[in-house]
Write a protein that holds these residues in place. Structure first.
Motif, mmCIF file in Angstrom:
data_model
loop_
_atom_site.group_PDB
_atom_site.id
_atom_site.type_symbol
_atom_site.label_atom_id
_atom_site.label_comp_id
_atom_site.label_asym_id
_atom_site.label_seq_id
_atom_site.Cartn_x
_atom_site.Cartn_y
_atom_site.Cartn_z
ATOM 1 N N UNK A 1 22.304 44.989 41.556
ATOM 2 C CA UNK A 1 23.538 44.281 41.919
ATOM 3 C C UNK A 1 24.242 45.039 43.033
ATOM 4 N N UNK A 2 24.594 44.346 44.103
ATOM 5 C CA UNK A 2 25.243 44.990 45.237
ATOM 6 C C UNK A 2 26.707 45.276 44.956
ATOM 7 N N UNK A 3 27.274 46.194 45.732
ATOM 8 C CA UNK A 3 28.706 46.436 45.667
ATOM 9 C C UNK A 3 29.410 45.358 46.479
ATOM 10 N N UNK A 4 30.559 44.925 46.025
ATOM 11 C CA UNK A 4 31.260 43.852 46.715
ATOM 12 C C UNK A 4 32.740 43.873 46.326
ATOM 13 N N UNK A 5 33.516 43.095 47.058
ATOM 14 C CA UNK A 5 34.931 42.881 46.749
ATOM 15 C C UNK A 5 35.189 41.384 46.641
ATOM 16 N N UNK A 6 36.140 41.027 45.792
ATOM 17 C CA UNK A 6 36.572 39.637 45.724
ATOM 18 C C UNK A 6 38.087 39.586 45.535
ATOM 19 N N UNK A 7 38.658 38.457 45.887
ATOM 20 C CA UNK A 7 40.104 38.246 45.733
ATOM 21 C C UNK A 7 40.351 37.316 44.557
ATOM 22 N N UNK A 8 41.260 37.729 43.697
ATOM 23 C CA UNK A 8 41.681 36.939 42.543
ATOM 24 C C UNK A 8 43.132 36.524 42.794
ATOM 25 N N UNK A 9 43.356 35.229 42.913
ATOM 26 C CA UNK A 9 44.707 34.722 43.145
ATOM 27 C C UNK A 9 44.940 33.479 42.300
ATOM 28 N N UNK A 10 46.140 32.961 42.356
ATOM 29 C CA UNK A 10 46.532 31.782 41.593
ATOM 30 C C UNK A 10 48.035 31.610 41.663
ATOM 31 N N UNK A 11 48.548 30.563 41.016
ATOM 32 C CA UNK A 11 49.995 30.294 41.023
ATOM 33 C C UNK A 11 50.530 30.313 42.453
ATOM 34 N N UNK A 12 49.827 29.603 43.312
ATOM 35 C CA UNK A 12 50.186 29.555 44.734
ATOM 36 C C UNK A 12 51.273 28.509 44.975
ATOM 37 N N UNK A 13 51.196 27.396 44.262
ATOM 38 C CA UNK A 13 52.227 26.348 44.321
ATOM 39 C C UNK A 13 52.513 25.918 45.758
ATOM 40 N N UNK A 14 51.469 25.543 46.459
ATOM 41 C CA UNK A 14 51.626 25.133 47.856
ATOM 42 C C UNK A 14 52.677 24.039 48.003
#
Length: 420
Positions: A1-14
């Motif tokens: 498994x490679x090393x990686x980054x991800x973004x966790x977001x939510x409750x943006x309420x555009x």
């Protein structure tokens, strides 16, 4: 498994309708109106610049029914930017998104995957050895424990559970949707739980990590302080680091201004100016949206309460003196107390007795309700839903005894102001 980054977001309420802006104009107000879009656009830019592996949106991307298609068009445009950078996005619909499911919808790029609302669904990213599990809300008021039906982890993958939940009713103004317990999530066997719905972000558990992303942009005075998304770094199948990505462009603050040592009205104004100036030093270039609360025991109590419009105007002038989009004053609240009883205390007490009797007078209450009924029906939607003011809340809820009590406090303070 490679090393990686991800973004966790939510409750943006555009494009969430922001409160307290009715009838106001200027660069600061426009910046507040567009804050949810700007914050999300900045987050997408950071994702591209950081070359993250993927993005997770854990619910409440929207804020209920769209006013027009431009909300959806804006989101698709941002997804197109991520697609061009080869960054897939995984979207789970929360309670606010469920409100808009049957009204307006636009075709999303093929790089965006939306979790089904019928049952838990799993998406795999083979290049990174990641499996994401989640289920969208079908209805706004989803009170079933969705997490209970999530599948077991897939062996050999980094397993992420995506869930919109109040986690059994955490503190704060959050409906207890999709309730579950922290123990349920910890024992599921996943490596990371990407949660949303509770707007105060934070890590609830480590190894496995259970994390609320928090909302991306504060929208009113009940959402004070820094707002962000979570940048997660995975190395050798384990969480190496979690970093908050601050993308909020407007930061809300409750600014306490002690005025107990002020001997003159002008001293109070000077203290307000000083407090606003000091607060902006910590805003890091963001617009500071302030609610100012005057506190302390002061002989100026009655005068301050009676001078509410002037206080607000002086506070706004002090903010504008710093620049057109440095600080914005949402409200000035007088929470001071008198230091001595006024000479007409007996008359004031008589008034309070009369008003107390009025609170139980059914005929008077009916007359007041009739007089205010048409006014309440004509209130703008954003005003009618801003229940942060005790008097307005009492009027809209037709709690006439509470309304009379609030009026009694105000009239008493006005009468307590000594004539020079």
């Amino acid at each position: 498994m490679s090393s990686f980054q991800f973004i966790h977001t939510g409750d943006i309420h555009l494009d969430s309708p922001l409160k307290g802006l009715s009838g106001q104009e200027g660069p600061a107000v426009e910046r507040i109106r567009t804050a949810t879009r700007t914050a999300f656009e900045d987050l997408v830019t950071q994702a591209i610049d950081g070359q993250v592996a993927f993005m997770v949106i854990a619910g409440d991307l929207y804020d209920g029914d769209w006013r027009d298609f431009q909300t959806g068009v804006f989101f698709v445009r941002q997804m197109g930017r991520l697609r061009a950078a080869n960054i897939p996005v995984f979207v789970l619909h929360g309670n606010h998104d469920a409100e808009s499911q049957i009204t307006k919808r636009l075709t999303l790029p093929d790089s965006v995957q939306v979790f089904s609302y019928r049952k838990p669904q799993t998406f795999k990213l083979e290049d990174h050895g990641v499996a994401l599990h989640g289920q969208s809300f079908r209805l706004q008021a989803t009170t079933d424990n969705l997490a209970a039906a999530y599948p077991p982890p897939i062996k050999g993958y980094f397993n992420i559970g995506v869930l919109h939940t109040a986690l059994g009713g955490m503190k704060g103004p959050h409906e207890n949707y999709a309730p579950c317990t922290l123990d349920e999530l910890v024992t599921r066997g996943y490596d990371y739980w990407a949660l949303a719905h509770v707007h105060q972000g934070g890590v609830l558990h480590e190894n496995p990590h259970v994390v609320f992303c928090g909302n991306l942009q504060g929208r009113h005075i009940r959402e004070v302080g820094p707002k962000s998304a979570q940048l997660v770094t995975v190395r050798h199948s384990a969480i190496e680091a979690i970093e908050r990505l601050h993308t909020d462009v407007v930061r809300w603050i409750r600014l306490d201004v002690p005025v107990g040592d002020c001997g003159r009205f002008g001293d109070v104004i000077d203290q307000i100016k000083h407090s606003i100036g000091e607060a902006t030093r910590t805003a890091q270039g963001r617009l500071l949206a302030c609610r100012i609360q005057l506190s302390g025991a002061t002989p100026l109590h009655g005068q301050l309460l009676a001078s509410a419009p002037q206080l607000l105007a002086e506070a706004k002038a002090a903010a504008l003196a710093l620049g057109e989009d440095v600080a914005w004053i949402e409200r000035v609240v007088d929470a001071t107390a008198p230091t001595t009883m006024p000479s007409n205390a007996s008359a004031i007490n008589d008034l309070k007795v009369l008003l107390a009797q009025a609170a139980s007078d059914c005929d008077l209450q009916a007359e007041i309700a009739d007089d205010l009924g048409d006014l309440v029906r004509r209130l703008p939607h954003e005003v009618a839903n801003d229940l942060d003011d005790p008097f307005l809340e009492a009027v809209i809820a037709k709690q006439l005894p509470t309304m009379i009590e609030q009026a009694s406090s105000y009239l008493g303070a006005r009468l307590a102001v000594e004539k020079p």
